[in-house]
Design an enzyme around this catalytic site. Structure first.
Site, PDB file in Angstrom:
ATOM      1  N   TYR A 171     -13.014  73.117  24.555  1.00 45.87           N
ATOM      2  CA  TYR A 171     -12.605  72.361  25.737  1.00 45.87           C
ATOM      3  C   TYR A 171     -13.853  71.627  26.233  1.00 45.87           C
ATOM      4  O   TYR A 171     -14.830  72.256  26.635  1.00 45.87           O
ATOM      5  CB  TYR A 171     -12.030  73.290  26.809  1.00 45.87           C
ATOM      6  CG  TYR A 171     -10.635  73.773  26.495  1.00 45.87           C
ATOM      7  CD1 TYR A 171      -9.524  73.154  27.061  1.00 45.87           C
ATOM      8  CD2 TYR A 171     -10.420  74.824  25.615  1.00 45.87           C
ATOM      9  CE1 TYR A 171      -8.236  73.585  26.766  1.00 45.87           C
ATOM     10  CE2 TYR A 171      -9.136  75.261  25.308  1.00 45.87           C
ATOM     11  CZ  TYR A 171      -8.061  74.636  25.886  1.00 45.87           C
ATOM     12  OH  TYR A 171      -6.784  75.054  25.587  1.00 45.87           O
ATOM     13  N   HIS A 351       4.955  72.187  27.262  1.00 42.77           N
ATOM     14  CA  HIS A 351       3.749  72.379  26.444  1.00 42.77           C
ATOM     15  C   HIS A 351       3.660  73.805  25.917  1.00 42.77           C
ATOM     16  O   HIS A 351       3.743  74.774  26.678  1.00 42.77           O
ATOM     17  CB  HIS A 351       2.510  72.069  27.286  1.00 42.77           C
ATOM     18  CG  HIS A 351       1.217  72.282  26.557  1.00 42.77           C
ATOM     19  ND1 HIS A 351       0.819  71.501  25.495  1.00 42.77           N
ATOM     20  CD2 HIS A 351       0.223  73.192  26.739  1.00 42.77           C
ATOM     21  CE1 HIS A 351      -0.365  71.922  25.061  1.00 42.77           C
ATOM     22  NE2 HIS A 351      -0.753  72.950  25.794  1.00 42.77           N
TER      23      HIS A 351
END
Length: 559
Positions: A171, A351
């Site tokens: 990330y 998602h």
């Protein structure tokens, strides 16, 4: 073109074939394969594709069979163009219903002879990869939204040649100061993804830094695990994207507020790099292009996360066709956070990571179940669109929203866990709504006490000796030897036992100054209602509906 009033779709095919082609087909598949597909065959006769046959394929995908009910209605054709229409629901068990979730359109063309007059013939082979294809799309989508404002400002929030680490999951965070335009209040009316490395970028989010107008933030650019503590306040969602999504446009009555007096000019872009091959030397400059209007709209819009907390408290056993996990936005949270008139949900993005096969968010008002907020029975993690909703539900204080994700773990040999890595799982519905509230996250997981008691039970009653009562949750889950009764016990615990609720503001603070640990889950009917119109004589006993697929532990067979 979708005709919602007549409940039918008009398909217009241009330049899909030439004079050498003898046939062309376009049809619908459950998940992209050619088994149990619903196909319209068009045959060239005397220079025109004027012979159409409604067909379906065998369960092994090898044979094409003529449907006893013909529902491919051609109404325009010439040498290179044809148009036909289909009803949303033909009441034919050998057709697939057109629905608002992900649909898989299959097509092919060829020069070989067909035997369409026969009841059954072999599915024709295609000689070139350019002569066939598959496309994922939402056929029954809301009407396209036009932006009424003409004088728009634009800003790009992107990485600047960020080095992609040679790790499977990263990330990456980039803190950026916005230009002077933020001194005046605007409404965001559209955001467009700018994806420079599509094979690596899995999803992206932009967060606003919720701090004082003159408070400075570190201009960080690196792995999010090392994000400076001061930038942790950059957590209010502004824009988001995941694989398969495209440009998102706000309805003309609402826009996402940005800028104005008291507005901090810093934002944080977070990009999830999925690099399973651990390639080295890659760089990326992905992000968003955002359009804004100085003319303010009627409502401020907001973004809210529904579903499951990102935690290894939730697990999915291996060998499952469609194991369900539910995340709750309970009535007490909406009662504490929503205005008396409620909110209108106009957009939704579902998602999961790699194992998700079906996602839906159900809406409850007391004991009554209302129409779903969003539902995708044939969800694909490669096509995670931000969808404008045709039906826009109003959620009132005291309503509950339950987001359920179904996971296929038939290829897994060990327990899958919730978490941030691509090899872990998520279950989220990002909803866009108005008017904006302070509620940013309404998610849940099983409570700590429940999970502690579960591991005690599994060790002492089920004799799972690999469990250590003070050990890591992930190791305990993965030490369990799964059997069907133990899978059922896990599922029952998740739907019946108390929750740990996240009823959070954008700064991470909780609502209502109360403990959200040990909250009762919303009582829901386990079997999901299948909505379809009433069809006389539907599904004669001698026909197996094309929609019938693999079954899960609840007996539902649509996978």
């Amino acid at each position: 073109m979708v005709d919602w009033y007549k409940q039918e779709v008009l398909f217009h095919l241009q330049n899909a074939f030439n004079e050498q082609h003898r046939w062309f087909y376009l049809g619908f598949s459950k998940r992209g394969g050619l088994a149990d597909a619903d196909i319209c065959f068009f045959e060239n006769q005397n220079g025109f594709f004027n012979a159409v046959t409604d067909t379906y394929t065998s369960p092994d995908g090898r044979w094409v069979r003529r449907d006893y009910q013909q529902d491919c209605e051609v109404f325009k054709m010439d040498e290179f163009t044809l148009a036909f229409k289909r009803k949303f629901d033909t009441c034919d068990p050998l057709d697939l219903r057109l629905h608002e979730g992900t649909m898989y359109v299959v097509w092919a063309r060829g020069e070989s002879e067909l035997a369409l007059e026969d009841h059954q013939f072999a599915l024709p082979n295609v000689t070139s990869p350019h002569e066939a294809g598959i496309k994922m799309l939402q056929i029954l989508r809301a009407d396209k939204i036009l932006i009424p404002e003409t004088d728009l400002d634009m800003v790009e929030i992107t990485l600047s040649k960020a080095p992609i680490p040679s790790e499977e999951t990263t990330y990456w965070c980039h803190v950026q100061r916005l230009d002077e335009f933020v001194q005046q209040r605007h409404h965001i009316v559209q955001f467009e993804p700018v994806v420079k490395t599509p094979s690596i970028v899995h999803h992206m989010e932009v967060f606003h830094c919720e701090a004082g107008e003159h408070e400075e933030m570190p201009l960080y650019n690196g792995d999010c695990t090392n994000l400076p503590a001061k930038a942790k306040v950059c957590s209010k969602v502004m824009a988001l994207w995941a694989m398969g999504a495209s440009t998102f446009t706000y309805p003309p009555e609402a826009g996402l507020p940005i800028g104005g007096p008291g507005y901090n000019p810093y934002v944080r872009l977070e990009v999830h790099f999925n690099n399973p091959e651990k390639q080295a030397g890659l760089i990326d400059s992905s992000g968003f292009r955002i359009k804004m209007s100085k003319s303010l709209r009627q409502f401020d819009a907001g973004v809210m996360e529904l579903g499951l907390e990102y935690t290894d408290k939730m697990a999915i056993p291996p060998g499952q066709t469609a194991f369900p996990l539910s995340g709750y936005c309970v009535a007490d949270c909406t009662k504490a956070a929503l205005p008396a008139t409620g909110i209108i949900i106009f957009g939704s993005q579902l998602h999961t990571h790699l194992r998700g096969v079906r996602v839906l968010t159900r809406h409850f008002r007391g004991e009554q179940e209302l129409r779903e907020v969003n539902r995708d029975d044939y969800y694909s993690n490669h096509f995670q669109e931000m969808r404008t909703l045709h039906y826009k539900p109003r959620v009132l204080p005291g309503d509950a929203l339950v987001t359920t994700c179904y996971y296929n773990t038939l290829n897994d040999t060990r327990t899958a866990l919730g978490g941030f890595s691509i090899s872990d799982e998520m279950c989220v519905n990002y909803i866009h709504y108005y008017p904006a509230t302070k509620l940013e996250v309404c998610k849940s997981s099983v409570s700590e006490e429940t999970l502690e008691n579960y591991f005690i039970y599994m060790k002492r009653t089920e004799h799972q000796r690999g469990i250590h009562l003070n050990g890591a949750r992930s190791a305990n889950y993965r030490s369990i030897e799964w059997s069907q009764p133990r899978v059922d016990q896990l599922y029952t615990m998740y739907i019946q036992e108390p929750l740990s609720m996240q009823c959070n503001k954008s700064d991470g603070g909780r609502f209502a100054d109360r403990s959200w640990e040990g909250v009762a889950p919303t009582a829901v009917q386990i079997k999901i209602p299948i909505h379809r119109k009433l069809c006389p004589n539907y599904n004669p006993l001698w026909l197996r509906p094309l929609e019938k697929g693999e079954c899960d532990l609840l007996g539902e067979c649509i996978y």
